[in-house]
Write a protein that holds these residues in place. Structure first.
Motif, short mmCIF file in Angstrom:
data_model
loop_
_atom_site.label_atom_id
_atom_site.label_comp_id
_atom_site.label_asym_id
_atom_site.label_seq_id
_atom_site.Cartn_x
_atom_site.Cartn_y
_atom_site.Cartn_z
N ASN A 1 0.80 -1.21 0.00
CA ASN A 1 0.00 0.00 0.00
C ASN A 1 0.84 1.27 0.00
OD1 ASN A 1 -3.08 -0.52 0.23
ND2 ASN A 1 -2.15 -2.08 1.53
N GLY A 2 2.11 1.14 -0.32
CA GLY A 2 2.96 2.29 -0.55
C GLY A 2 3.33 3.05 0.71
N GLU A 3 3.91 4.24 0.51
CA GLU A 3 4.29 5.10 1.62
C GLU A 3 4.37 6.54 1.11
OE1 GLU A 3 9.15 4.78 1.34
OE2 GLU A 3 8.09 3.34 2.60
N LEU A 4 4.47 7.48 2.05
CA LEU A 4 4.57 8.88 1.67
C LEU A 4 5.94 9.20 1.09
CD1 LEU A 4 2.82 10.81 4.59
CD2 LEU A 4 1.97 10.35 2.30
N GLU A 5 5.94 10.12 0.14
CA GLU A 5 7.19 10.63 -0.44
C GLU A 5 7.13 12.16 -0.41
OE1 GLU A 5 7.33 8.92 -4.32
OE2 GLU A 5 8.14 7.00 -3.60
N PHE B 1 8.12 5.15 7.70
CA PHE B 1 7.05 5.34 6.72
C PHE B 1 6.22 4.05 6.67
CE2 PHE B 1 10.35 8.26 5.43
CZ PHE B 1 9.65 9.40 5.05
N ASP B 2 4.93 4.20 6.41
CA ASP B 2 4.07 3.02 6.42
C ASP B 2 2.87 3.26 5.50
OD1 ASP B 2 3.18 0.51 7.11
OD2 ASP B 2 2.13 1.18 8.91
N GLY B 3 2.29 2.17 5.05
CA GLY B 3 1.07 2.22 4.27
C GLY B 3 0.18 1.05 4.64
N LYS B 4 -1.12 1.29 4.71
CA LYS B 4 -2.04 0.21 5.07
C LYS B 4 -3.40 0.45 4.45
CE LYS B 4 -3.73 2.17 9.45
NZ LYS B 4 -3.94 1.91 10.89
N PHE B 5 -4.14 -0.64 4.31
CA PHE B 5 -5.51 -0.59 3.80
C PHE B 5 -6.44 -1.05 4.91
CE2 PHE B 5 -9.30 -1.83 1.57
CZ PHE B 5 -9.38 -0.95 0.50
N ASN B 6 -7.44 -0.24 5.21
CA ASN B 6 -8.41 -0.57 6.26
C ASN B 6 -9.59 -1.31 5.62
OD1 ASN B 6 -6.96 0.80 8.41
ND2 ASN B 6 -7.60 2.71 7.42
N SER C 1 -10.88 2.33 3.36
CA SER C 1 -9.93 3.45 3.31
C SER C 1 -8.50 2.93 3.19
CB SER C 1 -10.06 4.34 4.55
OG SER C 1 -9.70 3.64 5.72
N GLN C 2 -7.65 3.79 2.64
CA GLN C 2 -6.23 3.52 2.53
C GLN C 2 -5.46 4.67 3.15
OE1 GLN C 2 -4.38 3.81 -1.37
NE2 GLN C 2 -3.16 1.98 -0.99
N GLU C 3 -4.42 4.35 3.92
CA GLU C 3 -3.62 5.37 4.59
C GLU C 3 -2.15 5.20 4.23
OE1 GLU C 3 -4.21 5.10 8.76
OE2 GLU C 3 -6.34 5.63 8.70
N GLN C 4 -1.46 6.32 4.08
CA GLN C 4 -0.01 6.33 3.98
C GLN C 4 0.49 7.35 4.98
OE1 GLN C 4 1.15 6.76 -0.11
NE2 GLN C 4 0.24 4.81 -0.70
N VAL D 1 -0.32 11.91 8.21
CA VAL D 1 -1.14 10.83 7.65
C VAL D 1 -1.98 11.37 6.50
CG1 VAL D 1 -2.91 9.09 8.09
CG2 VAL D 1 -1.29 9.69 9.90
N GLU D 2 -1.88 10.71 5.35
CA GLU D 2 -2.78 10.98 4.23
C GLU D 2 -3.75 9.81 4.13
OE1 GLU D 2 -0.68 13.74 0.98
OE2 GLU D 2 -0.11 11.64 0.90
#
Length: 259
Positions: free
Chosen positions: A42-46, A67-72, A104-107, A118-119
Motif C-alpha cells: 500500500n505504498g508510503e509517503l514521499e 514510513f508506512d502504508g495500510k488498507f483498512n 480506506s487507505q492510509e499512507q 497521515v494521508e
C-alpha cells in the motif's frame, strides 16, 4: 436379429429424455453484502520540494525509515439490477450495482520530533456496470466471469499533530475505473438464487497529495520542519503517496429474485 436390435436401440434413444438445461434468462434484482481488502503493498509517503531542490538529507534525518502504508478493510452493502439473455448453454448478462462502502487507505510518516503525518483516502459509495458471460448446464449452478466499469466517490484528507508546518488539503475525487470478477450462482428455488463472487476493483489514480510548508523559528535558526519542507515562499513540499491507484479486492454474497 440385426433389424430387431436396431429397432430396440432406436426405441431406447427415443425414450431417453433430452438434456434439460437450467434456464436463467430474464430480469432479476438482488441485495448483496461483502468485504473489501488489499493485502498487497500500500505504498508510503514521499516528500519532494515543489521548487525541485534536494531535501532528501533533511527528510532522512527527520523520518528515517518511519514510513508506512495500510488498507483498512471494511464492508460493502448494496443492491443490484440485472438481465440475462440465454442462447443454449451460454448466458450473457448485464448488471448495475450500487453499494455503500466503508473502505480506506492510509499512507503515513512519523518524524523524530515526534510528529505524525497521515494521508487518507476513503470511499463511501461504489457503483459498477458490468457485463458477464456464464455457462449453464442441467445443474442449478451457474459459473461466470464479469468485466466492466466501476465508479467511486473518493474522499481525501490529511492530518498531522505538528504545529511547525502548514498543509493544504487535497481535493476529493470521483474516479472511474474497472472491475473484474468471477463467481458462481445457484438456484435455491425457481425464482430465488444465491451468488458468491470475487472482485478486483481499480479506481485509477485517485488524488493522494498534500502540500506542506515549514515555519522558521522566531528565536532564530531553522527547525526540522523548515529544513525538511521549506517555506511557503518556495512552494513548500508535496507529500505524495507512492501508491497512485486506489485498488482493492472484494468478496461478496448476493441474494437474487428472478422475475
Amino acid at each position: 436379429m440385426y433389424r430387431l436390435l436396431t429397432a430396440l436401440t432406436s426405441a431406447t434413444l427415443l425414450a431417453t429424455p433430452a438434456f434439460a438445461i437450467e434456464q436463467w434468462e430474464g430480469l432479476y434484482t438482488g441485495v448483496s453484502i461483502g468485504v473489501g481488502f488489499n493485502p498487497g503493498d500500500n505504498g508510503e509517503l514521499e516528500f519532494k520540494r515543489a521548487d525541485g531542490s534536494d531535501n532528501e538529507a533533511a527528510i532522512d534525518a527527520a523520518f528515517g525509515d518511519n514510513f508506512d502504508g495500510k488498507f483498512n478493510a471494511g464492508s460493502l452493502t448494496g443492491v443490484e439490477l440485472g438481465y440475462n439473455l440465454q442462447q443454449g448453454q451460454w448466458v450473457y448478462g448485464a448488471e448495475l450495482s450500487i453499494a455503500l462502502a466503508d473502505l480506506s487507505q492510509e499512507q503515513s510518516a512519523f518524524s523524530a520530533t515526534p510528529a505524525t503525518y497521515v494521508e487518507r483516502r476513503e470511499i463511501d459509495t461504489l457503483s459498477t456496470l458490468t457485463a458477464r458471460i456464464a455457462y449453464a448446464t442441467d445443474s442449478p449452478f451457474l459459473p461466470y466471469v464479469k468485466l466492466g466499469a466501476a465508479y467511486g466517490d473518493v474522499d481525501y484528507s490529511w492530518q498531522g499533530n505538528s504545529g511547525a508546518f502548514r498543509g493544504d488539503n487535497g481535493d476529493d475525487d470521483r474516479n472511474i475505473g474497472y472491475l473484474f470478477g468471477v463467481g458462481v450462482e445457484a438456484k435455491l428455488t425457481k425464482q430465488l438464487s444465491a451468488a458468491f463472487e470475487y472482485q478486483y476493483i481499480d479506481l485509477g489514480d485517485a488524488d493522494f497529495s498534500t502540500n506542506f510548508s515549514g515555519e522558521q523559528s522566531i528565536i532564530g535558526g531553522n527547525n526540522g520542519a523548515f529544513n525538511a519542507f521549506g517555506d511557503a515562499a518556495s512552494g513548500g513540499t508535496n507529500a505524495q503517496g507512492s501508491d497512485d491507484d486506489f485498488d482493492f479486492q472484494a468478496v461478496r454474497v448476493a441474494l437474487r429474485y428472478h422475475f
